[in-house]
Design an enzyme around this catalytic site. Structure first.
Site, PDB file in Angstrom:
ATOM      1  N   ASN A 153      -6.254   8.578   2.837  1.00 54.63           N
ATOM      2  CA  ASN A 153      -5.450   9.800   2.721  1.00 54.63           C
ATOM      3  C   ASN A 153      -4.458   9.639   1.583  1.00 54.63           C
ATOM      4  OD1 ASN A 153      -6.269  11.670   5.006  1.00 54.63           O
ATOM      5  ND2 ASN A 153      -6.055   9.680   6.040  1.00 54.63           N
ATOM      6  N   GLU A 154      -4.951   9.950   0.406  1.00 54.42           N
ATOM      7  CA  GLU A 154      -4.207   9.757  -0.833  1.00 54.42           C
ATOM      8  C   GLU A 154      -3.040  10.741  -0.929  1.00 54.42           C
ATOM      9  OE1 GLU A 154      -4.631   7.207  -2.352  1.00 54.42           O
ATOM     10  OE2 GLU A 154      -6.610   6.882  -3.225  1.00 54.42           O
ATOM     11  N   PRO A 155      -2.092  10.490  -1.856  1.00 52.53           N
ATOM     12  CA  PRO A 155      -0.978  11.423  -2.038  1.00 52.53           C
ATOM     13  C   PRO A 155      -1.471  12.871  -2.108  1.00 52.53           C
ATOM     14  CG  PRO A 155      -0.654   9.495  -3.409  1.00 52.53           C
ATOM     15  CD  PRO A 155      -2.007   9.337  -2.765  1.00 52.53           C
ATOM     16  N   THR A 172      -5.519   3.504  -6.550  1.00 51.41           N
ATOM     17  CA  THR A 172      -6.465   2.972  -5.561  1.00 51.41           C
ATOM     18  C   THR A 172      -7.722   2.476  -6.261  1.00 51.41           C
ATOM     19  OG1 THR A 172      -5.623   4.581  -3.977  1.00 51.41           O
ATOM     20  CG2 THR A 172      -7.756   3.581  -3.463  1.00 51.41           C
TER      21      THR A 172
END
Ligand code: GLP
Length: 252
Positions: A153-155, A172
């Protein structure tokens, strides 16, 4: 150590910390086994949970803990990637945990990284439904990425996000790049449980080791809740804790 918004347990080494987490997980499985109930675990990959898996395997082999009534759901995997690729999370889980314990093969779940793109939405919804049908996750194990992500769950991931396809952040991909030989070969996408999926777990244990995690740990433990770092949402979970070593805790 002030202004902490998430309970923190500090240990001298990752090994000792992981043993304590393993003990907690094993105790729940043991209790549920005696009560004739299933245990549902949410599992993570990466270097962080390796000691935990090693210790759970030891407890299985030496103390006879059975995983026959345990159901697991992994957080994520790259997309697309073949299950035989040593960098796939499917392969990782088989090598480091699943093949060493007596879990039933049908009780190990991980988002399917080979599904055609047009099936992603429906398959991700099915993943969510399977978690619900199993009774929900009892203990969710998490690591944390340098962007503050849990799962992938990236920015930008919202509090109500569900299992879905996400584009990986540059940081990442840089971190993963050494495993794939070049940035070009590093996957651009992944399938991940969403923040809302993770937040529905009854208990959440996030582990982090080493100096390289200390900055992001301080941010998500003391900062405000923001979708710029999905781990910060754990501040609002009623039963979440961080298990840290002396290096990752150093900026708290
Ligand atoms: C990846 C995974 C995360 C993991 C993170 C940290 O991004 N999707 O679930 O927490 O890496 O990895 P490591 O434990 O190797 O530091």
């Amino acid at each position: 150590m002030s202004n902490q918004k998430i309970p923190v347990e500090k240990y001298s080494t990752p090994e000792i910390a992981s043993k304590s987490v393993a003990k907690e997980v094993a105790a729940l499985i043991q209790k549920n086994n005696s009560d004739g109930k299933n245990t549902v675990l949410g599992l993570a990959t990466g270097s962080t949970p390796l000691h935990l898996y090693k210790e759970l395997i030891r407890i299985h082999k030496e103390d006879g803990l059975s995983f026959k009534n345990t159901i697991t759901f992994n957080l994520d995997d790259y997309y697309p990637i073949s299950q035989d690729d040593p960098e796939s999370y499917y392969y990782f889980m088989q090598q480091h945990f699943i093949k060493h314990i007596d879990i039933l093969p049908e009780n190990f779940h991980i988002p399917d990284s080979n599904m055609p793109r047009e099936s992603i939405e429906i398959e991700c919804a099915k993943y969510e439904q399977t978690i619900k049908d199993s009774g929900g996750i009892d203990i969710q194990i998490l690591g944390i990425g340098r962007t503050g992500h849990i799962g992938f769950n990236e920015p930008g991931s919202s509090r109500d996000s569900r299992t879905r396809l996400v584009e990986l952040d540059k940081i990442t991909r840089d971190d993963a790049c050494s495993n794939f030989n070049s940035l070009e070969n590093t996957p651009k996408y992944s399938l991940t449980m969403g923040v809302a999926t993770i937040m529905e777990a009854k208990k959440i244990i996030l582990m982090a080791w080493g100096k390289s995690k200390s900055e992001i740990i301080a941010k998500v433990v003391k900062g405000s809740i923001t979708n710029e770092a999905s781990a910060s949402f754990l501040q609002s979970h009623p039963n979440a804790k961080f298990v840290l070593d002396k290096d990752s805790v150093s900026r708290l």
